[in-house]
Design a protein around this motif. Structure first.
Motif, PDB file in Angstrom:
ATOM      1  N   GLN A   1       8.356   8.634   6.762  1.00  0.00           N
ATOM      2  CA  GLN A   1       6.907   9.052   6.921  1.00  0.00           C
ATOM      3  C   GLN A   1       6.593  10.197   6.494  1.00  0.00           C
ATOM      4  OE1 GLN A   1       5.367   7.901  10.630  1.00  0.00           O
ATOM      5  NE2 GLN A   1       6.545   5.947  10.826  1.00  0.00           N
ATOM      6  N   SER A   2       5.557  10.562   6.114  1.00  0.00           N
ATOM      7  CA  SER A   2       5.072  11.977   5.780  1.00  0.00           C
ATOM      8  C   SER A   2       4.745  12.532   6.849  1.00  0.00           C
ATOM      9  CB  SER A   2       3.780  11.783   4.824  1.00  0.00           C
ATOM     10  OG  SER A   2       3.046  13.291   4.869  1.00  0.00           O
TER      11      SER A   2
ATOM     12  N   ARG B   1       8.510  18.488   0.245  1.00  0.00           N
ATOM     13  CA  ARG B   1       7.660  17.852   1.174  1.00  0.00           C
ATOM     14  C   ARG B   1       8.177  17.713   2.563  1.00  0.00           C
ATOM     15  NH1 ARG B   1       5.079  14.517  -3.604  1.00  0.00           N
ATOM     16  NH2 ARG B   1       7.490  14.088  -3.788  1.00  0.00           N
ATOM     17  N   GLU B   2       7.613  17.659   3.495  1.00  0.00           N
ATOM     18  CA  GLU B   2       7.849  17.600   5.052  1.00  0.00           C
ATOM     19  C   GLU B   2       7.526  15.990   5.390  1.00  0.00           C
ATOM     20  OE1 GLU B   2       7.096  20.804   8.022  1.00  0.00           O
ATOM     21  OE2 GLU B   2       5.496  20.583   6.800  1.00  0.00           O
ATOM     22  N   MET B   3       8.910  15.498   5.594  1.00  0.00           N
ATOM     23  CA  MET B   3       8.807  13.959   5.959  1.00  0.00           C
ATOM     24  C   MET B   3       9.637  13.753   7.281  1.00  0.00           C
ATOM     25  SD  MET B   3       7.969  13.004   2.730  1.00  0.00           S
ATOM     26  CE  MET B   3       7.881  11.401   2.395  1.00  0.00           C
ATOM     27  N   LEU B   4       9.828  12.504   7.686  1.00  0.00           N
ATOM     28  CA  LEU B   4      10.550  12.305   8.936  1.00  0.00           C
ATOM     29  C   LEU B   4      10.929  10.913   9.020  1.00  0.00           C
ATOM     30  CD1 LEU B   4       8.288  10.664  10.968  1.00  0.00           C
ATOM     31  CD2 LEU B   4       7.221  12.900  10.913  1.00  0.00           C
ATOM     32  N   PHE B   5      12.080  10.188   9.688  1.00  0.00           N
ATOM     33  CA  PHE B   5      12.462   9.156   9.883  1.00  0.00           C
ATOM     34  C   PHE B   5      11.521   8.473  10.988  1.00  0.00           C
ATOM     35  CE2 PHE B   5      16.155   6.188   8.899  1.00  0.00           C
ATOM     36  CZ  PHE B   5      15.675   5.017   9.742  1.00  0.00           C
TER      37      PHE B   5
ATOM     38  N   ARG C   1       0.970  -1.159   0.011  1.00  0.00           N
ATOM     39  CA  ARG C   1       0.029   0.216  -0.058  1.00  0.00           C
ATOM     40  C   ARG C   1       0.978   1.247   0.058  1.00  0.00           C
ATOM     41  NH1 ARG C   1      -3.681  -2.107  -1.069  1.00  0.00           N
ATOM     42  NH2 ARG C   1      -5.030  -2.458   0.390  1.00  0.00           N
ATOM     43  N   GLN C   2       0.581   2.132  -0.885  1.00  0.00           N
ATOM     44  CA  GLN C   2       1.423   3.207  -1.007  1.00  0.00           C
ATOM     45  C   GLN C   2       1.101   4.409   0.117  1.00  0.00           C
ATOM     46  OE1 GLN C   2       2.477   5.290  -4.973  1.00  0.00           O
ATOM     47  NE2 GLN C   2       1.498   7.112  -3.968  1.00  0.00           N
ATOM     48  N   ASN C   3       2.482   4.550   0.897  1.00  0.00           N
ATOM     49  CA  ASN C   3       1.801   5.931   1.868  1.00  0.00           C
ATOM     50  C   ASN C   3       2.530   7.073   1.380  1.00  0.00           C
ATOM     51  OD1 ASN C   3       3.445   2.899   3.561  1.00  0.00           O
ATOM     52  ND2 ASN C   3       1.550   3.862   4.462  1.00  0.00           N
ATOM     53  N   SER C   4       3.573   7.352   0.662  1.00  0.00           N
ATOM     54  CA  SER C   4       4.004   8.520   0.059  1.00  0.00           C
ATOM     55  C   SER C   4       4.298   8.368  -1.354  1.00  0.00           C
ATOM     56  CB  SER C   4       5.022   9.402   0.955  1.00  0.00           C
ATOM     57  OG  SER C   4       4.679   9.302   2.187  1.00  0.00           O
TER      58      SER C   4
ATOM     59  N   GLU D   1       0.607   6.161  13.992  1.00  0.00           N
ATOM     60  CA  GLU D   1      -0.288   6.952  13.038  1.00  0.00           C
ATOM     61  C   GLU D   1      -0.243   6.133  11.514  1.00  0.00           C
ATOM     62  OE1 GLU D   1       1.942   8.143  14.941  1.00  0.00           O
ATOM     63  OE2 GLU D   1       1.211  10.065  15.692  1.00  0.00           O
ATOM     64  N   MET D   2       0.819   5.929  11.216  1.00  0.00           N
ATOM     65  CA  MET D   2       1.180   4.948   9.911  1.00  0.00           C
ATOM     66  C   MET D   2       0.103   3.775   9.874  1.00  0.00           C
ATOM     67  SD  MET D   2       4.413   4.099   7.503  1.00  0.00           S
ATOM     68  CE  MET D   2       4.642   5.405   6.707  1.00  0.00           C
ATOM     69  N   LEU D   3       0.100   3.028  10.579  1.00  0.00           N
ATOM     70  CA  LEU D   3      -0.461   1.851  10.652  1.00  0.00           C
ATOM     71  C   LEU D   3      -2.051   2.009  10.870  1.00  0.00           C
ATOM     72  CD1 LEU D   3      -0.565  -1.179  10.086  1.00  0.00           C
ATOM     73  CD2 LEU D   3      -0.135  -1.797  12.531  1.00  0.00           C
TER      74      LEU D   3
END
Lengths: 437, 437
Positions: B75-76, B102-106, A33-36, B112-114
């Motif tokens: 992650q976004s 785009r603002e991303m982060l490690f 599934r695409q996240n970004s 959040e993502m799941l």
């Protein structure tokens, strides 16, 4: 695994930017599934395939004498300034500033880092040769991420690095990896063509790309048909001279677009010329002392003098291979997994969950297959038969066992081979025997 | 593995910032090498231990019914703005801007993502319960990285997430993970104490930390001695009611510093009070609808109404455990690995490489152990005996077989147990039999 306990979220409609088969199928089959943009979550089904491929790559690296380790994803920019690649790499490199304003980056490859580790620890020619590898997530900030995991931004790669005293020894390491790559792709059910490659920004004077032929490939491949007809490689003693195996594959013509020499290709009889699209799944380089000089990776030679080590690097796109295998192996109903990378060995379809007989036979089959060392996926949901059939075709397990009330009256189940579509009616015991025999 | 082909760069002197045993020993034993502050390369020996721990964690997660997948490291920022944690997380979050600004982060964690992945795919209460986990590298930009891999910036973590329809079901999932954690730590040779914890920035109302007791722990643990004396957990049916196992461990007093209630602890008879330093190796949370509400992760309930799912999250610090196990198991000569996580099963020391008899017997032993399914490390180098002895003690394999010309005259080799120091003279065949029996 019982499907009711699994997490297999199928997608009915794929986004319009999914233009190639593997991208569409991986989304539809609930593999990713695409996240970004260019960044994916590997859902359980996709994750299992990824891990199987990784394990095959690992086993063949180990067999060739490479030793596994693991480097971090975040690297210091200083290393890349030392090699001169920090500026050269351009906007594809994901650059990061940490809380103390140190320049860092998400590694796109590890020549600098491993040369640095190596140089601080290896002192004598007696410690050579060494081949070290890792399988780690890399990041390349692609301008236009596309084709799903085939050209993503965050991707899993196996990269191996060889360290030798002399160019002759380095060539031996190169040959080991060349053969390990052929064996790896063979086990993955792929026919890989090694094509002579330019060395590009990594540098050096000996390099090959490995391509699989598929309509959606990004490169144009021109090769001598006989390369495709060579026998598979059997057991190999990696301490022996491997040049014959390598030469049998490199003396025949094979080039990708940039390196193509029309005049040379056209020397071949017309029915021996193959031109097709290719997907790059591996790339190997010998680059001499390009990194060992700036990082002072020197050993004391037999003559007592410090000698810069001869190096090579060897990459396989592990996550890209998932897409590559699907490009090479699917039909209008879905994916067709080669047995060694299939997420499950066999699917069990219970056509009437809730029916006492069907449930009992399906459960028994499920347990019998597990006891025999297989990994079945058991569709125990209450979905309609049509849904179950098309789902099982879509996810592409090599075998399906269908259990329905009508067949059970005669004591039979149906065994279907996904690739050929062949179906056979037989007793549950015979089905297990056939799959485990 | 033959040591001459391996990559085991020992360090004689450790940097002054290595103050605790595990940090020093991991550097000295060639398990890790620091690349930047709090960022490490896992050299082959360290990598093997890391993978063994990961595999044990994985097996126990699977047994508890959790399904493995893999989320990306990058992650976004949008996800974190949605949950409100983007600003709250502070400078520990490694923030990144990609080439398109785009603002991303490690990712430091994946609630959040799941939740986002889950909410787009799960629709009905019939799809619940679900427990999904992954083992992935995380990054926390610690202000002061220290203690080696115990408080690094890039670290490997297993994080699992549970999704349930009701708080009662969520409690069942919590219990499953609680028991899976106890079993995991048991297999790692660790005695873990579950202490009642504050829920902190992740939120929720039920949380436990798991600590091992070791002098260098960062927390102060106060607990009822009887917790340390409970019997190990045997086979568990994860579909059964687990509350009794959990309650046997939670009704006895156990708290870390912040949560300590002196008056409660002092109710215990004095000889039953344990206060000691603890290393946190796991943390579990139940946090209700904290994330499912903002991410609209709702399912249709049995009543047809949309219901926000009840969630929990469950972390184990996999890379931190490598250090934790060493803190709990070492002596003045080096590491002492519990058998299940040892990088190799047994070390073979050939005291006189080049001597015909010694080489022959060592080779035969090496092959016999491999044939018996063991993974031996064979020191076939030309180093002096003293070097070989101290190196083998330092890297801490459970068993050593020493082959020397003197013993071989009588047909014997020496088998040494690393933990007890016990030595035994016996024939090579008897040594193999003892190790494989």
């Amino acid at each position: 695994m019982r499907l009711s306990r699994y997490f297999l979220p199928l997608l009915k409609e794929t986004p319009s930017d999914a233009t190639i088969a593997s991208h569409k199928l991986m989304l539809r089959a609930g593999m990713v599934r695409q996240n970004s943009a260019g960044i994916y979550t590997w859902l359980p089904l996709g994750f299992k395939v990824l891990k199987k491929i990784e394990q095959i790559v690992r086993e063949e690296q180990n067999r060739a004498g490479a030793v596994e380790m693991l480097m971090p994803t975040i690297q210091s920019a200083d290393l890349w300034k030392q090699s001169g690649r920090y500026d050269a790499y351009g906007p594809e490199m994901l650059r990061i500033t940490d809380r103390n304003d140190r320049e860092m980056l998400f590694g796109p490859t590890n020549e600098e880092m491993l040369t640095d580790v190596f140089s601080s620890d290896v002192r004598s020619y007696k410690d050579l040769p060494k081949m070290l590898y890792h399988v780690q997530w890399k990041f390349r900030d692609e301008r236009r991420p596309r084709f799903g995991v085939m050209r993503g931004r965050e991707f899993l790669m196996k990269d191996c690095y060889s360290f030798d005293l002399t160019p002759e020894d380095a060539r031996k390491s190169y040959h080991k990896m060349f053969v390990a790559y052929l064996k790896t792709f063979q086990r993955l059910g792929l026919k890989a063509v090694p094509v002579k490659a330019a060395t590009g920004p990594i540098g050096g004077d000996l390099s090959h790309e490995f391509h699989i032929l598929a309509e959606t490939g990004e490169s144009e491949i021109f090769c001598d048909k006989r390369i495709l007809e060579l026998d598979p490689i059997g057991d190999v003693d990696f301490d022996s001279d491997l040049s014959e195996i390598v030469e049998a594959r490199t003396r025949l013509y094979a080039r990708a677009d940039e390196e193509h020499e029309g005049w040379n290709f056209e020397d071949l009889p017309e029915d021996q010329r193959v031109s097709a699209r290719g997907i790059e799944i591996g790339h190997i380089f010998y680059f001499g002392t390009k990194y060992s000089e700036p990082f002072n990776a020197k050993v004391q030679g037999p003559d007592g003098k410090p000698t810069a080590v001869e190096m090579g690097s060897y990459g396989i796109g592990v996550s890209r291979l998932v897409g590559g295998i699907i490009e090479a192996s699917h039909d209008e109903n879905g994916i067709i997994w080669p047995e060694d990378v299939s997420p499950f060995d066999v699917g069990i379809i219970n056509l009437k969950s809730g029916d006492e007989d069907c449930d009992r036979v399906a459960d028994e089959l499920y347990q019998a297959l597990i006891a025999a060392g297989l990994d079945p996926l058991y569709d125990d949901t209450s979905d309609r038969g049509g849904v179950k059939f098309s789902r099982m075709d879509l996810i592409g397990l090599p075998w399906q066992i269908v259990i329905g009330p009508r067949g059970l009256k005669d004591g039979i189940v149906e065994l279907k081979h996904r690739r050929t579509g062949e179906r056979e009616n037989l007793s549950p015991e015979a089905a297990v025997a056939k799959l485990t025999g």
